[in-house]
Write a protein that holds these residues in place. Structure first.
Motif, PDB file in Angstrom:
ATOM      1  N   SER A 120       6.198  -3.496   4.849  1.00 46.32           N
ATOM      2  CA  SER A 120       5.234  -3.871   4.189  1.00 46.32           C
ATOM      3  C   SER A 120       5.538  -4.734   2.922  1.00 46.32           C
ATOM      4  N   SER A 147       0.233   4.674   7.787  1.00 43.50           N
ATOM      5  CA  SER A 147      -0.852   4.131   8.587  1.00 43.50           C
ATOM      6  C   SER A 147      -1.386   2.730   8.206  1.00 43.50           C
ATOM      7  N   SER A 148      -0.456   2.279   7.194  1.00 38.50           N
ATOM      8  CA  SER A 148      -1.159   0.615   6.758  1.00 38.50           C
ATOM      9  C   SER A 148      -0.697  -0.498   7.581  1.00 38.50           C
ATOM     10  N   LEU A 149       0.221   0.075   8.588  1.00 38.99           N
ATOM     11  CA  LEU A 149       0.752  -1.075   9.512  1.00 38.99           C
ATOM     12  C   LEU A 149       0.010  -0.833  10.719  1.00 38.99           C
ATOM     13  N   ASN A 150      -0.493  -1.902  11.382  1.00 39.32           N
ATOM     14  CA  ASN A 150      -1.052  -1.847  12.890  1.00 39.32           C
ATOM     15  C   ASN A 150      -0.153  -1.331  13.802  1.00 39.32           C
ATOM     16  N   PRO A 151      -0.443  -0.329  14.359  1.00 39.61           N
ATOM     17  CA  PRO A 151       0.383   0.365  15.489  1.00 39.61           C
ATOM     18  C   PRO A 151       0.587  -0.429  16.786  1.00 39.61           C
ATOM     19  N   ALA A 152      -0.254  -1.113  16.959  1.00 41.51           N
ATOM     20  CA  ALA A 152      -0.307  -1.935  18.209  1.00 41.51           C
ATOM     21  C   ALA A 152       0.814  -2.869  18.349  1.00 41.51           C
ATOM     22  N   ALA A 165       5.858   2.383  14.721  1.00 42.27           N
ATOM     23  CA  ALA A 165       6.125   3.946  15.158  1.00 42.27           C
ATOM     24  C   ALA A 165       7.537   4.078  15.387  1.00 42.27           C
ATOM     25  N   PHE A 219       0.634  -0.979  -0.214  1.00 43.21           N
ATOM     26  CA  PHE A 219      -0.195  -0.107  -0.106  1.00 43.21           C
ATOM     27  C   PHE A 219       0.866   1.335  -0.010  1.00 43.21           C
ATOM     28  N   GLN A 220       0.250   2.318  -0.219  1.00 40.47           N
ATOM     29  CA  GLN A 220       0.919   3.647  -0.339  1.00 40.47           C
ATOM     30  C   GLN A 220       1.575   4.168   0.905  1.00 40.47           C
ATOM     31  N   ASP A 221       0.581   4.092   1.815  1.00 36.74           N
ATOM     32  CA  ASP A 221       0.922   4.766   2.909  1.00 36.74           C
ATOM     33  C   ASP A 221       1.724   3.846   4.090  1.00 36.74           C
TER      34      ASP A 221
END
Lengths: 244, 316
Positions: free
Chosen positions: A149, A88-93, A138, A83-85
């Motif tokens: 990704s 935001s496309s990886l779960n931060p948790a 993060a 994905f592009q971003d």
């Protein structure tokens, strides 16, 4: 001519109804009679301005949107997408290790040791140090996240990958590193790509063939040389002159 | 671990401030307890003697220190109206209110989290509208009214418990819990409605995010996306909200204990306020405050476990 195909789209038309509160709005066509093949081992570029339906096309190919007309034929199993971003496309948790292992857990063919081995191997392939396994998204840079990704997309060893603007959120030096990585991985893992971008320079660096898309239609197609040296369509010329 | 230590230190400081405020405030409004205790028999000599006996002739901060120390040694002074040690008076009531609050809290958490997740996924349609109306209704009805309704239904009509006959915790624990359950339901209903609404909106926000799309494309089915990906991210604000709920539960229990005739802290508080029994009021206020501040600290620690980014101060 190598005629082994990984993907074939035949007359795909897709659209939606505008969001009226009580009744459906007018039909809005996003893709109009789109047909093309992706050949084994090639990187097919898809270029066009924002809003021409490139992402809808990607979603249609992956089956997240079903086409109203026409058909999408896959010749490989489990195509994956980058994905592009990367922010935001990886779960931060979750940690990178968890994220990479997840697809293997879902298809549950391997035991824990084999999963860990595959994760480690893939991490090395995308050029990330082992410490990253315990990091959360993060804590990584944009380029590192996009490598994560890519690794997560490749961990199930797909043969065909859709990359939807995978470098447009990154700065230029990181962009070329990621492009080089994608190129190298194609050789090592015998991959074929559909590479979506609005950036002609990126397309030029990476792709073998190019599709030019405008308002949901493919207006021109050809090899990179054909498109960049002898564009036929006025729209393609316009794009090229805008990129210079 | 370092974070936990800092949080506990902060908790201690907050507690000292809260207790100091409570102590000074009641010292100011209560006037002279010795005069109040002696009532019509007050003569200046008797008052002075009693003041000395109660230690009231010492400066304010010294008395505060002694009183604070009393919290740890179980000596909170003598109740004016019962002429009995405040600690002996309130200790069994603390246990009852603790049970009631924990029961309400468990009910809220156990019911609202699955319900909130379900309603976030199944949105739209006539049923959804009906649910929204029911949700609003539950939120609007105060525990006082629900309490009266429940005690009428389950005590007067169905005789599942006998109103006013609360078994002592030590004698019949499960009987007491059964009695408390009805009160807990009255407290929990509006808070469940609020938590469901809150969880629903955070989950729906999370579902819009890119990582959900990624999770689906990696082969997760809907329920796995929800359980493994979304819930973990949506839970942080909900845990904070549940901690605030703890404070509301304590406030709610004061009213509900009256309705169900439960001999807890809330009832004791109301009774001692009306009889101007300041040492008792003081002790209860500080215990309730401690309860609320503690809930906040626990929520922070839990959140930090769910999402270690909070340790770094602020979310990215």
């Amino acid at each position: 001519m190598n005629e082994e195909l990984v993907l074939s789209l035949r007359h795909v038309t897709s659209g939606y109804h505008g969001g009226g509160l009580l009744r459906r709005g007018p039909y809005q066509e996003v893709l109009h009679d789109v047909s093309f093949d992706v050949r084994h081992g090639e990187i097919l570029g898809l270029v066009g301005e924002s809003g021409t339906g490139k992402s809808t096309l990607a979603r249609t190919i992956l089956g997240m949107v079903s086409p109203d007309c026409g058909e999408v034929v896959h010749f490989t199993k489990r195509p994956q997408m980058i994905f592009q971003d990367p922010y935001s496309s990886l779960n931060p948790a979750y940690t990178v290790g968890w994220i990479l292992e997840e697809p293997l857990r879902i298809y549950g063919k391997y035991g824990a040791a084999e999963r860990a081995r595959r994760v480690g191997d893939m991490l090395e392939r995308v050029g990330l140090p082992e410490e990253c396994l315990r990091a959360k998204p993060a804590e990584l840079s944009g380029g590192q996240r996009q490598r994560v990704s890519i690794a997560a997309a490749l961990i199930q060893r797909p043969r065909f990958l859709i990359a939807d603007e995978p470098v447009s959120a990154l700065d230029v030096t990181i962009q070329s590193q990621i492009l080089a990585l994608l190129k190298a991985l194609r050789q090592e893992l015998d991959l074929s790509y559909l590479f979506i971008s609005h950036d002609l320079n990126v397309i030029y660096q990476l792709c073998d063939r190019v599709l030019v898309m405008k308002s949901g239609r493919i207006v021109e197609r050809g090899t990179v040389e054909e498109i960049f040296e002898h564009p036929k369509e006025p729209y393609t010329r316009q794009l090229l002159s805008a990129a210079e | 671990m370092k974070y936990a230590c800092r949080r506990v230190a902060m908790l201690a400081v907050t507690m000292v401030i809260v207790s100091l405020l409570a102590f000074v405030a009641f010292d100011l409004i209560s006037g002279d307890p010795a005069t109040a205790m002696l009532g019509t028999e007050a003569t200046p000599e008797k008052v002075a003697a009693l003041q000395k006996e109660l230690g009231l002739d010492r400066p304010l901060l010294v008395r505060y220190g002694a009183w604070l120390l009393g919290f740890f040694t179980g000596d909170l002074g003598v109740s004016y109206s019962y002429h009995q040690s405040v600690w002996d008076l309130i200790a069994p009531k603390v246990a009852v209110t603790l049970c009631l609050s924990l029961l309400s809290f468990l009910l809220i958490a156990a019911v609202s989290i699955p319900l909130g997740l379900r309603s976030a996924v199944r949105s739209g349609g006539v049923l959804d509208g009906a649910r929204t109306v029911l949700n609003q209704l539950c939120m609007a009805v105060p525990p006082l009214f629900t309490g009266i309704l429940l005690s009428w239904l389950f005590s007067t009509t169905l005789r599942w418990f006998i109103h006013g006959q609360f078994p002592a915790l030590s004698a019949d624990f499960w009987g007491a819990m059964k009695y408390l359950l009805f009160a807990a339901v009255a407290i929990a209903i509006p808070r469940i409605a609020m938590t469901v609404r809150m969880l629903r909106s955070t989950v729906r926000q999370e579902l819009q995010k890119d990582y959900v799309r990624t999770a689906i494309s990696r082969g997760n089915d809907r329920s796995a996306v929800l359980r493994r990906h979304v819930l973990k991210n949506a839970l942080v604000p909900v845990v904070t909200f549940l901690a605030q709920t703890m404070a509301e539960i304590v406030a709610g229990s004061i009213v509900v204990e009256q309705v169900f005739a439960i001999p807890g802290l809330g009832r004791m508080l109301v009774a001692s306020i009306s009889s101007r029994d300041y040492p008792t009021v003081q002790a209860i206020v500080v215990i309730l405050a401690f309860w609320v501040v503690l809930a906040g600290a626990v929520a922070d620690l839990v959140n930090q476990r769910i999402d270690p980014r909070l340790r770094l101060g602020g979310r990215s």
